[in-house]
Design a protein around this motif. Structure first.
Motif, PDB file in Angstrom:
ATOM      1  N   ASN A 195       7.222   6.430   8.686  1.00 34.31           N
ATOM      2  CA  ASN A 195       8.934   6.167   8.868  1.00 34.31           C
ATOM      3  C   ASN A 195       9.700   5.847   7.662  1.00 34.31           C
ATOM      4  O   ASN A 195      10.749   5.287   7.978  1.00 34.31           O
ATOM      5  N   GLN A 196       8.943   5.018   6.436  1.00 34.04           N
ATOM      6  CA  GLN A 196       9.778   5.183   5.460  1.00 34.04           C
ATOM      7  C   GLN A 196      10.236   6.478   4.644  1.00 34.04           C
ATOM      8  O   GLN A 196      11.420   6.637   4.344  1.00 34.04           O
ATOM      9  N   GLY A 223      -4.349   5.601   9.111  1.00 37.09           N
ATOM     10  CA  GLY A 223      -3.634   5.656  10.824  1.00 37.09           C
ATOM     11  C   GLY A 223      -2.666   4.143  10.535  1.00 37.09           C
ATOM     12  O   GLY A 223      -0.625   4.412  11.654  1.00 37.09           O
ATOM     13  N   ILE A 224      -2.974   3.217  10.057  1.00 30.23           N
ATOM     14  CA  ILE A 224      -1.801   2.176   9.991  1.00 30.23           C
ATOM     15  C   ILE A 224      -1.164   2.274   9.118  1.00 30.23           C
ATOM     16  O   ILE A 224       0.763   2.339   9.271  1.00 30.23           O
ATOM     17  N   TYR A 225      -1.434   2.270   7.852  1.00 31.26           N
ATOM     18  CA  TYR A 225      -0.435   2.699   6.782  1.00 31.26           C
ATOM     19  C   TYR A 225      -0.126   4.006   6.919  1.00 31.26           C
ATOM     20  O   TYR A 225       0.914   3.540   6.271  1.00 31.26           O
ATOM     21  N   GLY A 226      -0.346   5.135   7.555  1.00 27.34           N
ATOM     22  CA  GLY A 226       0.414   6.709   7.392  1.00 27.34           C
ATOM     23  C   GLY A 226       1.272   6.100   8.372  1.00 27.34           C
ATOM     24  O   GLY A 226       2.596   6.479   8.194  1.00 27.34           O
ATOM     25  N   LEU A 227       1.155   5.168   9.347  1.00 28.64           N
ATOM     26  CA  LEU A 227       3.006   5.056  10.547  1.00 28.64           C
ATOM     27  C   LEU A 227       3.393   4.683   9.186  1.00 28.64           C
ATOM     28  O   LEU A 227       5.081   4.767  10.167  1.00 28.64           O
ATOM     29  N   GLU A 228       3.067   3.602   8.697  1.00 29.07           N
ATOM     30  CA  GLU A 228       4.340   2.646   8.011  1.00 29.07           C
ATOM     31  C   GLU A 228       5.169   3.892   7.045  1.00 29.07           C
ATOM     32  O   GLU A 228       6.375   4.157   7.372  1.00 29.07           O
ATOM     33  N   TYR A 229       4.082   4.262   6.323  1.00 31.53           N
ATOM     34  CA  TYR A 229       4.667   5.597   5.377  1.00 31.53           C
ATOM     35  C   TYR A 229       5.665   6.447   6.445  1.00 31.53           C
ATOM     36  O   TYR A 229       6.667   7.055   5.598  1.00 31.53           O
ATOM     37  N   TYR A 261       0.634  -1.284  -0.094  1.00 25.80           N
ATOM     38  CA  TYR A 261      -0.292  -0.151  -0.178  1.00 25.80           C
ATOM     39  C   TYR A 261       0.678   1.482  -0.101  1.00 25.80           C
ATOM     40  O   TYR A 261       0.476   2.141  -1.140  1.00 25.80           O
ATOM     41  N   VAL A 262       1.849   1.468   1.120  1.00 30.25           N
ATOM     42  CA  VAL A 262       2.487   3.044   0.819  1.00 30.25           C
ATOM     43  C   VAL A 262       3.763   2.733  -0.231  1.00 30.25           C
ATOM     44  O   VAL A 262       3.781   4.013  -0.816  1.00 30.25           O
ATOM     45  N   ASP A 263       3.953   1.687  -0.637  1.00 25.87           N
ATOM     46  CA  ASP A 263       4.747   1.691  -1.882  1.00 25.87           C
ATOM     47  C   ASP A 263       4.474   1.829  -3.651  1.00 25.87           C
ATOM     48  O   ASP A 263       4.375   3.024  -4.031  1.00 25.87           O
TER      49      ASP A 263
END
Length: 314
Positions: free
Chosen positions: A151-152, A143-149, A118-120
């Motif tokens: 950080n990258q 909120g979950i995908y955003g947290l991963e995003y 999703y982030v990619d």
């Protein structure tokens, strides 16, 4: 006895026949309706080629700062769902609404819906649009995908805003994906919505927009992307538990008081995510989970002040 048995058999056969005819009628009405509605869907936004498929994006406003909006799970049309919030934000900012694969007018995909994929895809979309600096604003599961995003891509994201956004440690329920997909394919989901249209959560928009949202609901309901996303809920939430928001990233959470009443740990879990952050806050508004439907003015006004404060402290 033979007469009674004969009457019972006739009654059972009649009931079965009626049920078969009813289900067949519901199925074919849904089939015909789906085909007819394809020609009634109105195009909006623009298409961006991402991972070999088309992702739909709406860009509105020409402000110096850019806000990227990401939807909650199962949103039929993120662009139409965010319409009230876009209206409030676009006079001051450039607002970018991204419809992930399987949502809105974007293509569906068979690629597994992990947070990483999703982030990619979201990042590739923004790169194709030449958007290098932006605030990420997400509702619910974003909120979950955003947290991963963040950080990258910490160097690209200027702030994160959660609208009653999900947190890694919240309880997650498993959706009976196959059963719900069968419900939709059989036409019974369409029938249920016809009987009780209030089941569809949508903002206060004109009748034409409501009709578009309804058609996109039938088009996208638990398609391959959303089915895979539901199947990966637990893994995505679990993987997010290893993450924290970057220390220097400004973060604000806009929470719904109704969600806080239903989940007493809602606010504390969000506050816990801010422990490592230099500039962060939690704001509670009266309303339900879809705050951007009912509190767009308040969210936009508070965010404007929050962003101004960030700028003045830089």
């Amino acid at each position: 006895m033979k007469k009674i048995l004969k009457i019972m058999l006739i009654s059972i056969s009649t009931i079965i026949t009626v049920m078969v005819v009813f289900l067949a009628t519901v199925y074919f009405v849904n089939l015909v309706s789906n085909e007819r509605e394809k020609g009634k869907l109105e195009d909006y936004g623009q298409k961006v080629m991402v991972d070999g498929k088309q992702m739909n994006v709406l860009i509105q406003g020409d402000g110096k700062e850019t806000i990227v909006l990401l939807p909650g799970y199962g949103t039929a049309s993120p662009v139409l769902d965010f319409k009230p919030l876009v209206k409030e934000l676009s006079p001051y900012y450039r607002v970018v609404v991204i419809e992930p694969f399987g949502y809105g007018l974007s293509d569906d995909t068979d690629k597994v819906r992990t947070s990483q994929n999703y982030v990619d895809e979201i990042h590739e979309c923004l790169q194709k649009l030449n958007i290098k600096k932006y605030t990420l604003m997400g509702h619910s599961i974003s909120g979950i995908y955003g947290l991963e995003y963040v950080n990258q891509y910490e160097k690209e994201v200027q702030a994160f805003v959660g609208i009653d956004s999900s947190v890694p440690k919240q309880e997650t329920d498993e959706l009976p994906v196959s059963s719900l997909q069968l419900l939709n394919q059989s036409g019974l989901y369409r029938l249920l919505l016809k009987v009780n249209p209030d089941q569809l959560v949508m903002p206060k928009v004109d009748d034409q927009t409501k009709a578009q949202i309804k058609m996109l609901t039938f088009r996208n309901f638990l398609d391959e992307s959303q089915g895979s996303e539901a199947d990966n809920f637990r893994n995505n939430f679990k993987n997010a538990q290893r993450l924290h928001f970057p220390k220097k990233l400004p973060v604000v959470f806009y929470l719904a008081d109704q969600t806080e009443k239903e989940t007493p740990s809602w606010k504390p879990m969000h506050e816990d995510l801010l422990k490592n952050v230099d500039r962060g806050k939690v704001v509670t508004f009266k309303g339900g989970h879809y705050l951007h439907h009912t509190r767009s003015k308040e969210i936009a006004a508070d965010f404007k002040g929050f962003l101004s404060e960030i700028e003045s402290n830089r």
